[in-house]
Design an enzyme around this catalytic site. Structure first.
Site, PDB file in Angstrom:
ATOM      1  N   SER A  24       0.829  -1.214   0.000  1.00 31.88           N
ATOM      2  CA  SER A  24       0.000   0.000   0.000  1.00 31.88           C
ATOM      3  C   SER A  24       0.859   1.257   0.000  1.00 31.88           C
ATOM      4  O   SER A  24       0.354   2.361   0.063  1.00 31.88           O
ATOM      5  CB  SER A  24      -0.919   0.006   1.230  1.00 31.88           C
ATOM      6  N   ASN A 111      -2.675  -2.252  12.844  1.00 31.69           N
ATOM      7  CA  ASN A 111      -4.131  -2.066  12.771  1.00 31.69           C
ATOM      8  C   ASN A 111      -4.593  -0.794  13.486  1.00 31.69           C
ATOM      9  O   ASN A 111      -5.432  -0.049  12.975  1.00 31.69           O
ATOM     10  CB  ASN A 111      -4.858  -3.281  13.365  1.00 31.69           C
ATOM     11  N   THR A 156     -38.056  28.529 -11.956  1.00 31.64           N
ATOM     12  CA  THR A 156     -38.373  27.239 -11.342  1.00 31.64           C
ATOM     13  C   THR A 156     -38.689  26.319 -12.520  1.00 31.64           C
ATOM     14  O   THR A 156     -39.214  26.795 -13.536  1.00 31.64           O
ATOM     15  CB  THR A 156     -39.583  27.304 -10.385  1.00 31.64           C
ATOM     16  N   HIS A 157     -38.377  25.083 -12.412  1.00 30.79           N
ATOM     17  CA  HIS A 157     -38.523  24.128 -13.534  1.00 30.79           C
ATOM     18  C   HIS A 157     -37.788  24.623 -14.772  1.00 30.79           C
ATOM     19  O   HIS A 157     -38.166  24.295 -15.885  1.00 30.79           O
ATOM     20  CB  HIS A 157     -39.992  23.896 -13.895  1.00 30.79           C
ATOM     21  N   SER A 278     -12.533  25.747 -29.276  1.00 30.39           N
ATOM     22  CA  SER A 278     -12.805  24.512 -30.016  1.00 30.39           C
ATOM     23  C   SER A 278     -11.780  24.397 -31.143  1.00 30.39           C
ATOM     24  O   SER A 278     -11.376  25.391 -31.734  1.00 30.39           O
ATOM     25  CB  SER A 278     -14.217  24.562 -30.581  1.00 30.39           C
ATOM     26  N   LYS A 284     -16.046  29.432 -30.852  1.00 28.58           N
ATOM     27  CA  LYS A 284     -16.381  28.922 -29.527  1.00 28.58           C
ATOM     28  C   LYS A 284     -15.546  29.499 -28.385  1.00 28.58           C
ATOM     29  O   LYS A 284     -14.361  29.740 -28.514  1.00 28.58           O
ATOM     30  CB  LYS A 284     -16.231  27.395 -29.510  1.00 28.58           C
ATOM     31  N   ASN A 286     -15.730  28.116 -24.573  1.00 28.65           N
ATOM     32  CA  ASN A 286     -16.462  27.120 -23.795  1.00 28.65           C
ATOM     33  C   ASN A 286     -16.155  27.175 -22.290  1.00 28.65           C
ATOM     34  O   ASN A 286     -15.021  27.421 -21.901  1.00 28.65           O
ATOM     35  CB  ASN A 286     -16.131  25.716 -24.304  1.00 28.65           C
ATOM     36  N   TYR A 318     -10.381  -6.047  12.369  1.00 29.41           N
ATOM     37  CA  TYR A 318      -9.589  -5.624  11.217  1.00 29.41           C
ATOM     38  C   TYR A 318      -9.585  -6.652  10.099  1.00 29.41           C
ATOM     39  O   TYR A 318      -9.440  -7.861  10.334  1.00 29.41           O
ATOM     40  CB  TYR A 318      -8.132  -5.318  11.628  1.00 29.41           C
ATOM     41  N   GLN A 323      -7.503  -1.631   3.877  1.00 27.45           N
ATOM     42  CA  GLN A 323      -6.420  -0.902   3.225  1.00 27.45           C
ATOM     43  C   GLN A 323      -6.954  -0.077   2.047  1.00 27.45           C
ATOM     44  O   GLN A 323      -6.409   0.957   1.709  1.00 27.45           O
ATOM     45  CB  GLN A 323      -5.398  -1.931   2.720  1.00 27.45           C
ATOM     46  N   LYS A 326      -8.286   3.999   1.582  1.00 30.12           N
ATOM     47  CA  LYS A 326      -7.522   5.237   1.427  1.00 30.12           C
ATOM     48  C   LYS A 326      -7.571   5.857   0.035  1.00 30.12           C
ATOM     49  O   LYS A 326      -7.782   7.076  -0.064  1.00 30.12           O
ATOM     50  CB  LYS A 326      -6.073   5.014   1.886  1.00 30.12           C
TER      51      LYS A 326
HETATM   52  N1  ARG Z   1      -1.858  -1.234   5.143  1.00 30.70           N
HETATM   53  C1  ARG Z   1      -2.873  -1.605   6.074  1.00 30.70           C
HETATM   54  C2  ARG Z   1      -4.090  -0.674   5.966  1.00 30.70           C
HETATM   55  O1  ARG Z   1      -4.026   0.254   5.254  1.00 30.70           O
HETATM   56  C3  ARG Z   1      -2.361  -1.552   7.458  1.00 30.70           C
HETATM   57  C4  ARG Z   1      -1.550  -2.745   7.749  1.00 30.70           C
HETATM   58  C5  ARG Z   1      -2.300  -3.734   8.510  1.00 30.70           C
HETATM   59  N2  ARG Z   1      -1.884  -4.983   8.008  1.00 30.70           N
HETATM   60  C6  ARG Z   1      -2.041  -6.138   8.618  1.00 30.70           C
HETATM   61  N3  ARG Z   1      -1.626  -7.176   8.037  1.00 30.70           N
HETATM   62  N4  ARG Z   1      -2.620  -6.218   9.777  1.00 30.70           N
HETATM   63  O2  ARG Z   1      -5.082  -0.886   6.581  1.00 30.70           O
END
Ligand code: ARG
Length: 458
Positions: A24, A111, A156-157, A278, A284, A286, A318, A323, A326
């Site tokens: 990650s 975790n 409106t509308h 364009s 144009k 735009n 967990y 992971q 993110k």
């Molecule tokens: N990279 C993991 C996450 O983003 C955190 C690591 C936890 N990994 C694990 N094997 N317990 O959540």
């Protein structure tokens, strides 16, 4: 490549595909600063509690501070071969301070560490986003103030409806954005509990001081349940939900401005520096920025859906699926920031086409409700007044006439209460000036609101 934090138990090296698929670092590298700050607080606590020797704690803190410095001045090299940012930092720390580094992970798991990092990241980003939203509100207020005397036909509308002050319309944006800020701050408030100490998911037998860590890191309190601490990502969902709602506001604003910039509306002109052309049609100009704002908002809503779906089938505690929370979070934060940044600049480059707007205000359909209210004030019921004005409007449309051109006798045919003085209210200023309810487009009230927002936002 960083050493695996769990490698010893394994009798074989992991397959390269495993490494690539599970890594990650390519995205969690942006949490580096928070990871280090969290580790500094944790190491200090371990020393204070006598869980590790004070000298080791001091050397860890020193090493981590030097990593923090490296991060600040771009000297920290991310090891894209590492499993994650935690392993990368651990490895660099070992190189800097030697064996003492191995004590840092005492009473901690990745975790709870990752939950902490994300929370710290979101808290900071919510502050940044709130600033950005305020900047946009201020840019809107400027446009409203500069064009306070402009009345536009409201819709409106998407059909011509009634007159409103342009400032009133713009202040509607400011209201929505303010609620967005409160949604973000509510989300921040609710996530403000420090998860470190939950360890893998069940806590620890070592005598840690979680409150100390929370205080060091500026958290309001510690999380109360170790399973919940590593298991839930409702705080990401909530942040994404707040960003999604904010982005809906941004998209609708963009849509208004796109419409207003068309030849058909001609309410606004957007400076060339914020438009594109364009390759085939030479005439144009735009509003691509606004279209891309509207388009990017779909991505943000996708980010929210993606985390909702990620979470819905997970068993408690967990799971590595977490992971994947993110990339959508980072994407939404980045995209909203990009939108806000360009929106502020674009607002500063909008010119209101006052004459074109004014030329639309001759449409007397805009004043039909004012005529209805004129009759109500003379004691006629709402239903009857609606009918009277309805038949007058229909006749005028059929005969291609304006209400203002009707004679006293013609007016009287619709109602004896309809006197020629009604013509005095058949104009845009009379229309807005007649409004008196709180929150309406009454210039006096709108002016008051505008000033209040200016005071509030500075
Ligand atoms: N990279 C993991 C996450 O983003 C955190 C690591 C936890 N990994 C694990 N094997 N317990 O959540």
């Amino acid at each position: 490549m960083s050493k695996k934090l769990w490698g010893t138990r394994f009798s074989k090296k992991t397959n390269l595909l495993t490494d690539k698929f599970t890594s990650s670092i390519s995205f969690d590298k942006r949490l580096a600063k928070y990871d280090v700050l969290g580790s500094i607080a944790h190491a200090k606590m371990l020393g204070k509690q006598g869980i590790i020797p004070k000298s080791d704690s001091a050397s860890i803190v020193k090493g981590l501070n030097s990593i923090l410095q490296d991060l600040k001045n771009g000297k920290f090299k991310i090891d894209l071969g590492a499993e994650d940012i935690h392993s990368n930092i651990q490895e660099v720390l070992s190189k800097k301070i030697g064996k003492a580094a191995f004590k840092l992970h005492t009473a901690r798991s990745r975790n709870d560490q990752i939950a902490l990092d994300i929370k710290m990241y979101i808290k900071d980003e919510i502050d940044n986003l709130t600033e950005f939203v305020s900047e946009l509100q201020k840019a809107i207020l400027k446009l409203a103030d500069k064009n306070f005397k402009v009345i536009i036909p409201g819709y409106t509308h998407l059909q011509v409806a009634q007159c409103v002050l342009l400032a009133h319309h713009l202040l509607a944006y400011v209201e929505g954005l303010e609620r967005d800020k409160t949604r973000l701050s509510d989300a921040k408030d609710r996530l403000d509990s420090m998860p470190l100490g939950a360890c893998a998911f069940s806590g620890t037998g070592l005598a840690i001081d979680r409150n100390y860590v929370a205080k060091e890191l500026g958290f309001k309190k510690v999380s109360a349940n170790s399973i919940d601490s590593v298991s839930d990502r409702d705080f990401i969902i909530e942040t994404l939900a707040a960003l999604s709602i904010l982005s809906v506001h941004l998209s609708r604003m963009a849509e208004d401005l796109i419409l207003w910039s068309t030849k058909e509306f001609s309410f606004i002109d957007i400076d060339f520096s914020f438009c594109t052309g364009s390759s085939i049609m030479p005439h144009k100009k735009n509003p691509d920025i606004l279209e891309l704002i509207r388009g990017s908002v779909g991505k943000i809503q996708g980010d929210l859906s993606s985390v909702l779906i990620l979470m819905k089938g997970l068993p408690s505690s967990y799971n590595r699926d977490l992971q994947l929370d993110k990339p959508p979070l980072f994407d939404a934060v980045d995209t909203v920031k990009d939108i806000l940044e360009i929106f502020v600049a674009l607002f500063e480059n909008i010119v209101i086409e006052k004459e074109a707007v004014a030329s639309r205000l001759g449409d007397e359909a805009l004043f039909s409700v004012d005529v209805v209210e004129y009759l109500i004030k003379k004691g006629i019921s709402y239903r009857e007044a609606h009918d009277i004005v309805g038949s007058m409007v229909r006749d005028c449309l059929d005969k291609g006439k304006k209400i203002s051109s009707l004679s006293a006798a013609e007016l009287k045919k619709y109602s004896v209460k309809l006197l020629p003085d009604v013509k005095r209210i058949l104009n845009a200023w009379a229309s807005v000036n007649l409004k008196q309810s709180f929150g309406s487009t009454s210039p006096k009230l709108v002016q008051r609101e505008l000033r209040a927002w200016q005071r509030k936002l500075g």
